[in-house]
Design an enzyme around this catalytic site. Structure first.
Site, short mmCIF file in Angstrom:
data_model
loop_
_atom_site.label_atom_id
_atom_site.label_comp_id
_atom_site.label_asym_id
_atom_site.label_seq_id
_atom_site.Cartn_x
_atom_site.Cartn_y
_atom_site.Cartn_z
N HIS A 1 4.48 71.47 -2.73
CA HIS A 1 5.42 72.50 -2.28
C HIS A 1 6.84 71.98 -2.36
O HIS A 1 7.09 70.79 -2.21
CB HIS A 1 5.10 72.97 -0.86
CG HIS A 1 5.05 71.86 0.16
ND1 HIS A 1 3.97 71.03 0.29
CD2 HIS A 1 5.96 71.46 1.07
CE1 HIS A 1 4.21 70.15 1.26
NE2 HIS A 1 5.43 70.39 1.74
N HIS B 1 10.73 72.54 -0.80
CA HIS B 1 11.52 73.11 0.29
C HIS B 1 12.85 73.63 -0.26
O HIS B 1 13.54 72.92 -0.99
CB HIS B 1 11.87 72.04 1.33
CG HIS B 1 10.70 71.48 2.08
ND1 HIS B 1 10.41 71.84 3.37
CD2 HIS B 1 9.74 70.57 1.73
CE1 HIS B 1 9.33 71.18 3.79
NE2 HIS B 1 8.92 70.39 2.80
P1 AMP Z 1 5.98 68.54 4.20
O1 AMP Z 1 6.34 67.61 5.33
O2 AMP Z 1 6.91 68.40 3.02
O3 AMP Z 1 4.52 68.43 3.82
O4 AMP Z 1 6.26 70.00 4.74
C1 AMP Z 1 5.31 70.78 5.35
C2 AMP Z 1 6.05 71.97 5.91
O5 AMP Z 1 5.10 72.99 6.17
C3 AMP Z 1 6.78 71.69 7.23
O6 AMP Z 1 8.17 71.94 7.06
C4 AMP Z 1 6.14 72.71 8.21
O7 AMP Z 1 7.07 73.28 9.10
C5 AMP Z 1 5.56 73.74 7.26
N1 AMP Z 1 4.42 74.49 7.80
C6 AMP Z 1 3.37 74.00 8.48
N2 AMP Z 1 2.51 74.99 8.78
C7 AMP Z 1 3.04 76.14 8.27
C8 AMP Z 1 2.63 77.51 8.25
N3 AMP Z 1 1.48 77.92 8.81
N4 AMP Z 1 3.44 78.41 7.65
C9 AMP Z 1 4.60 78.03 7.09
N5 AMP Z 1 5.02 76.75 7.06
C10 AMP Z 1 4.27 75.81 7.65
#
Ligand code: AMP
Length: 138
Positions: free
Chosen positions: A101, A103
């Site tokens: 993913h 950001h």
């Molecule tokens: P990463 O640390 O790059 O793996 O980012 C994971 C991101 O997913 C974090 O910024 C979380 O806030 C986001 N996240 C976790 N659960 C959900 C969810 N159910 N819907 C949307 N975003 C989420």
């Protein structure tokens, strides 16, 4: 972890709800549940890979074409002064969800978020050494 057990696969299939902002044949974009700033968006490829570095070229091309398009939209919509486009690959880099993913984070003058806080300087000779090593891998 198998693809189907990842949170973002469940978001893609609709098993877990999300605030969708965009979808096409190749990508899906939705709001991060814990935004750094309002409008913080995540973009995922529909084709699974664990990390960005494990994604194939075609997937990456579709992903980044989409990311730039969505980033322009997020910037306009939120009236942001700037945008961070970020990816965390592997736990040591901050990856928590092991489904690729990107950001998209709207940024505002003086919003106070800092990154690369621990940046260092090169010691003598280290630049040449690491450039040589990286070139060898490419
Ligand atoms: P990463 O640390 O790059 O793996 O980012 C994971 C991101 O997913 C974090 O910024 C979380 O806030 C986001 N996240 C976790 N659960 C959900 C969810 N159910 N819907 C949307 N975003 C989420």
């Amino acid at each position: 972890m198998p693809e189907e057990n990842t949170l973002f696969h469940k978001i893609l299939t609709g098993e877990i709800p999300s605030d969708k902002v965009y979808e096409d044949e190749h990508i899906y974009a939705f709001l991060d549940i814990n935004p750094v700033n309002i409008g913080h968006t995540l973009v995922i490829p529909k084709k699974f890979s664990r990390t960005l570095l494990e994604a194939d070229e075609e997937t990456i091309a579709h992903l980044f074409n989409g990311v730039t398009k969505i980033a322009r939209g997020v910037k306009e919509a939120t009236k942001a002064d700037g945008i961070n486009i970020m990816n965390n690959s592997e736990a040591s880099a901050g990856q928590e969800i092991f489904y690729t993913h990107i950001h998209i984070v709207p940024r505002f003058d003086g919003d106070g978020f800092t990154h690369w806080k621990g940046a260092r300087k090169y010691n003598s000779g280290e630049e040449q050494e690491v450039v040589k090593k990286i070139k060898k891998e490419l």
